[in-house]
Design a protein around this motif. Structure first.
Motif, PDB file in Angstrom:
ATOM      1  N   THR B  52     -58.478  10.105 -31.017  1.00  0.00           N
ATOM      2  CA  THR B  52     -57.988  11.475 -31.179  1.00  0.00           C
ATOM      3  C   THR B  52     -56.814  11.489 -32.159  1.00  0.00           C
ATOM      4  O   THR B  52     -56.755  12.331 -33.068  1.00  0.00           O
ATOM      5  CB  THR B  52     -57.519  12.038 -29.806  1.00  0.00           C
ATOM      6  N   ILE B  53     -55.893  10.550 -31.978  1.00  0.00           N
ATOM      7  CA  ILE B  53     -54.739  10.471 -32.883  1.00  0.00           C
ATOM      8  C   ILE B  53     -55.197  10.171 -34.308  1.00  0.00           C
ATOM      9  O   ILE B  53     -54.714  10.778 -35.272  1.00  0.00           O
ATOM     10  CB  ILE B  53     -53.735   9.406 -32.374  1.00  0.00           C
ATOM     11  N   ASN B  54     -56.166   9.259 -34.446  1.00  0.00           N
ATOM     12  CA  ASN B  54     -56.669   8.915 -35.782  1.00  0.00           C
ATOM     13  C   ASN B  54     -57.260  10.143 -36.482  1.00  0.00           C
ATOM     14  O   ASN B  54     -57.022  10.382 -37.656  1.00  0.00           O
ATOM     15  CB  ASN B  54     -57.735   7.814 -35.689  1.00  0.00           C
ATOM     16  N   THR B  55     -58.059  10.914 -35.726  1.00  0.00           N
ATOM     17  CA  THR B  55     -58.681  12.117 -36.305  1.00  0.00           C
ATOM     18  C   THR B  55     -57.603  13.099 -36.749  1.00  0.00           C
ATOM     19  O   THR B  55     -57.665  13.644 -37.860  1.00  0.00           O
ATOM     20  CB  THR B  55     -59.605  12.785 -35.253  1.00  0.00           C
ATOM     21  N   GLU B  56     -56.605  13.319 -35.904  1.00  0.00           N
ATOM     22  CA  GLU B  56     -55.527  14.257 -36.260  1.00  0.00           C
ATOM     23  C   GLU B  56     -54.767  13.762 -37.490  1.00  0.00           C
ATOM     24  O   GLU B  56     -54.398  14.540 -38.355  1.00  0.00           O
ATOM     25  CB  GLU B  56     -54.557  14.398 -35.079  1.00  0.00           C
ATOM     26  N   PHE B  57     -54.538  12.449 -37.555  1.00  0.00           N
ATOM     27  CA  PHE B  57     -53.800  11.877 -38.688  1.00  0.00           C
ATOM     28  C   PHE B  57     -54.587  12.084 -39.988  1.00  0.00           C
ATOM     29  O   PHE B  57     -54.016  12.452 -41.018  1.00  0.00           O
ATOM     30  CB  PHE B  57     -53.538  10.386 -38.444  1.00  0.00           C
ATOM     31  N   GLU B  58     -55.902  11.866 -39.887  1.00  0.00           N
ATOM     32  CA  GLU B  58     -56.744  12.047 -41.084  1.00  0.00           C
ATOM     33  C   GLU B  58     -56.776  13.516 -41.524  1.00  0.00           C
ATOM     34  O   GLU B  58     -56.886  13.822 -42.711  1.00  0.00           O
ATOM     35  CB  GLU B  58     -58.166  11.547 -40.805  1.00  0.00           C
ATOM     36  N   GLN B  59     -56.668  14.429 -40.531  1.00  0.00           N
ATOM     37  CA  GLN B  59     -56.635  15.857 -40.886  1.00  0.00           C
ATOM     38  C   GLN B  59     -55.305  16.212 -41.568  1.00  0.00           C
ATOM     39  O   GLN B  59     -55.266  17.000 -42.508  1.00  0.00           O
ATOM     40  CB  GLN B  59     -56.827  16.713 -39.631  1.00  0.00           C
ATOM     41  N   THR B  60     -54.210  15.605 -41.084  1.00  0.00           N
ATOM     42  CA  THR B  60     -52.903  15.875 -41.698  1.00  0.00           C
ATOM     43  C   THR B  60     -52.822  15.255 -43.095  1.00  0.00           C
ATOM     44  O   THR B  60     -52.216  15.818 -43.989  1.00  0.00           O
ATOM     45  CB  THR B  60     -51.779  15.276 -40.812  1.00  0.00           C
TER      46      THR B  60
END
Lengths: 294, 429
Positions: B52-60
């Motif tokens: 989940t954190i990885n996905t959010e980081f990639e979105q940012t």
């Protein structure tokens, strides 16, 4: 074309890439290993030269000697038991007609086609003391007293892992022997029969000597695969319980990558290479004498 | 010959072209952040939090792609050592045991220093960051607060007609009742050895009443051959002989033990608080999850330790490789972990985080129980004994525990060999 192949320059050009690859892939790692065996090193950071200390430690390391003895037990079992059974079976398969022989050879070869991880996990589950098939069968036939933690008990662990190794390797031995036996020319068999040879004499005097190069190849494969036995043990018992199922290749891996003792691991690997070379040369010499006398 | 040289030149150019294509920065400026950890299940618990954190980081950061590599504990530990030897550590990775595993990497200059001022702004619990410091410099951030506990399945206790135990003596007495029903009383990961070392430390405290005995033995202020350690080793062998653990304890790995408990073949599971995600694990039945509960490590009758004395430590450190070519991105990523990981962990009830979290109404029973165990802790052990000296001691300790639990060696041989290993590690400091 023929004359070009006699030209030394052409020969050198053709052979050189192979030699370079061999030097890089085989000789270089052995030389590096030899160098690292004289240091104390965790795999990164500073190295500390310690002379022959790693070798002196090997001499006094009971787990090293246990792993060597386990390798020799495995060699003994594969060479004498697995090969004898595989040879007898190959003998029968070569006499029962092509169709039946094909079916049985395929069945016996199935384990050899399976991935080592699959085979190991399969047997680890079969040997599981609480839900494993083996203990369930023993309970069904009233032999509860024989139920065991097959891989977890010091008295049965080594036998159990050797069983898994043989179960997977048996197909290869059978295939080699079968291929060897069917290549014996019919004229030789006929001639032996005319000379009054019975079945026993036919095999001991004609077929076995004829397929001696095959036997030599199988024994070399058995010895080298016993020496480098690692993955199956790593996946099943990791050398345990205690050091009951410790094998040389796994032990050197554990020392280098678990204990971070690269120097010690490399010293074991140098002994490993020397042992493999010595055994291979011994086998080749023994067979060379035998083949000469035939 | 000229043709051959030309051919070799073409091959070399092609090879270098391909090699450039696999580096971190592609032609379109996509940055690849390599990360690695010991959480292979990415659909549940901690793995889901990381994803989940990885996905959010990639979105940012749309130009960043995160590639992850995950293995179970032991293979990951070995993989990191191989990567370290080859100087190919991932940009960011999760590792543990600061003193035995991470310190050698720090000393070899392979771990990037983090800015303490930046990371101390996040709500880490007292001492959580300090455990990752060497010579006053911060090298990693923890991702879990680990408590050593026993999970249990209430329905299996009812089935076997056994009361929930308050002491190890109760557990020993109930072993036959479970075994007669075909239920394993207690499972843990014995193949890897370290859970047995936690058992040893915790059991020693229940007998001698003092977590500092282990530290004293390692600092050579006392010896592992002390009577209380011999008694501890004897008591553990008594548990094994009474049939408390699975029969193949020392060849049964983490997955085997966890599955035996989750599939309701074992009544108890001795493991850390990071397994609180069992309460939400989609791999296991609803019946199991409804009957799941957790208790503190029980006392030993006649022992000096209390059930509220807790073996606990901060673990699962996230670090940056000093070899990384994209340290800014890696730092941003670790900051994201520092700010979001704890609460996300708690929201998903994946693990016990090392930061202050808000209890939720939706907290599982297991989560509430673990919070209560942490809140009621009278003493906390800090880093376990096997992680305080060097790596050889760690492996020796694990191997000796396996031998003790396989009944290959007795308590005297065990304590003598453990003491010799502690002495060697102390001398080589």
């Amino acid at each position: 074309m023929q004359s070009q192949f006699k030209d030394k320059k052409v020969i050198a050009t053709l052979v050189l890439p192979g030699i370079i690859i061999m030097l890089i892939a085989i000789a270089a790692p052995i030389i590096i290993s030899l160098g690292l065996s004289f240091v104390k090193w965790t795999g990164f950071g500073k190295m500390k030269p310690i002379g022959f200390d790693n070798y002196l430690r090997i001499a006094k390391d009971p787990i090293f000697w246990k792993s060597i003895s386990n390798v020799f037990i495995l060699i003994f079992v594969t060479v004498f038991f697995q090969n004898t059974i595989a040879f007898i079976l190959a003998m029968y398969l070569s006499n029962i007609g092509k169709k039946l022989s094909n079916i049985f050879r395929t069945i016996y070869f199935i384990p050899a086609t399976l991935s080592l991880v699959v085979v190991t996990k399969l047997w680890v589950n079969i040997f599981n003391p609480s839900y494993g098939l083996l203990n369930k069968i023993l309970a069904q036939i009233g032999l509860e007293s024989l139920q065991h933690a097959w891989l977890g008990n010091t008295s049965t662990a080594l036998g159990s892992v050797i069983w898994i190794i043989i179960w997977q390797g048996f197909g290869w031995a059978l295939l080699f022997y079968y291929s060897g036996i069917v290549t014996v020319p019919d004229e030789l068999r006929e001639a032996a029969k005319v000379d009054g040879a019975n079945k026993f004499t036919l095999y001991t005097r004609i077929i076995i000597p004829y397929i001696m190069p095959v036997i030599q190849a199988i024994i070399i494969i058995d010895v080298t695969s016993s020496l480098k036995q690692m993955e199956m043990i790593y996946l099943s018992t990791a050398g345990g319980p205690g050091d009951t199922t410790q094998f040389l290749a796994l032990y050197l891996y554990q020392r280098a990558f678990k204990y971070s003792e690269y120097g010690y691991g490399n010293a074991i690997s140098v002994i490993f290479v020397i042992l493999a070379f010595t055994l291979t040369i011994l086998i080749r010499k023994t067979f060379a004498k035998r083949l000469e006398s035939l | 010959m000229k043709k051959l040289l030309l051919f070799l030149c073409i091959m070399l150019s092609l090879t270098s072209a391909f090699a450039q294509g696999s580096s971190e920065k592609n032609a379109d400026e996509t940055i690849v952040l390599k990360m690695g950890d010991n959480v292979p299940d990415r659909k549940n618990g901690l793995g889901l939090v990381i994803e989940t954190i990885n996905t959010e980081f990639e979105q940012t950061y749309p130009n960043v792609t995160i590639t992850t590599e995950s293995y179970n504990d032991q293979p990951w530990q070995e993989k990191v050592r191989i990567y370290a030897t080859a100087n190919q550590l991932p940009d960011v990775f999760r590792y543990w045991s600061f003193s035995t595993l991470l310190t050698p990497l720090v000393e070899a200059g392979m771990i990037e220093e983090l800015d303490y001022e930046v990371y101390s702004q996040y709500e880490f619990l007292p001492g959580a960051l300090e455990g990752n410091m060497i010579d006053g410099k911060l090298y990693g951030i923890p991702t879990s607060s680990d408590l050593w506990v026993i999970y249990y399945n209430k329905s299996l206790f009812e089935k076997a007609g056994v009361e929930i135990p308050t002491s190890w003596d109760d557990i020993m007495e109930s072993a036959d009742a479970f075994n007669d029903m075909g239920i394993i009383p207690m499972v843990t990961d014995g193949k890897d050895g370290w859970p047995l070392c936690e058992l040893f430390d915790n059991m020693a405290q229940r007998i001698n009443g003092d977590f500092t005995y282990v530290a004293k033995a390692q600092e050579r202020e006392m010896k592992y051959t002390d009577e209380s350690f011999v008694k501890t080793a004897d008591y553990i062998q008594e548990l094994v002989k009474a049939g408390v653990f699975q029969e193949n304890l020392t060849t049964s790995d983490y997955g085997d033990a966890r599955n035996a408990f989750g599939q309701e073949r074992a009544a108890m599971y001795m493991m850390g608080s990071w397994e609180m995600g069992l309460a939400n694990d989609t791999n296991f039945s609803e019946n199991f999850k409804e009957n799941l509960d957790v208790m503190p490590f029980p006392v030993v009758e006649g022992g000096k330790g209390k059930a509220t004395d807790t073996l606990g430590w901060y673990g699962g450190n996230i670090v940056i490789s000093s070899n990384s070519k994209i340290k800014d991105v890696a730092n941003n990523y670790v900051e994201k972990i520092a700010s979001d990981f704890g609460q996300k962990c708690w929201d998903l009830q994946a693990a016990f985080p090392p930061v202050k979290v808000q209890p939720l109404e939706t907290d599982t029973h297991v989560a509430k129980q673990l919070l209560s165990i942490a809140a009621n802790a009278t003493t906390m052990s800090g880093t376990p004994g096997l992680d305080r000296l060097d790596n050889v001691f760690k492996e020796d300790h694990q191997e000796l525990m396996r031998q003790l639990c396989s009944l290959i060696i007795d308590s005297e041989e065990f304590t003598t060999k453990l003491d010799a290993s502690a002495q060697r590690a102390y001398d080589e400091r």
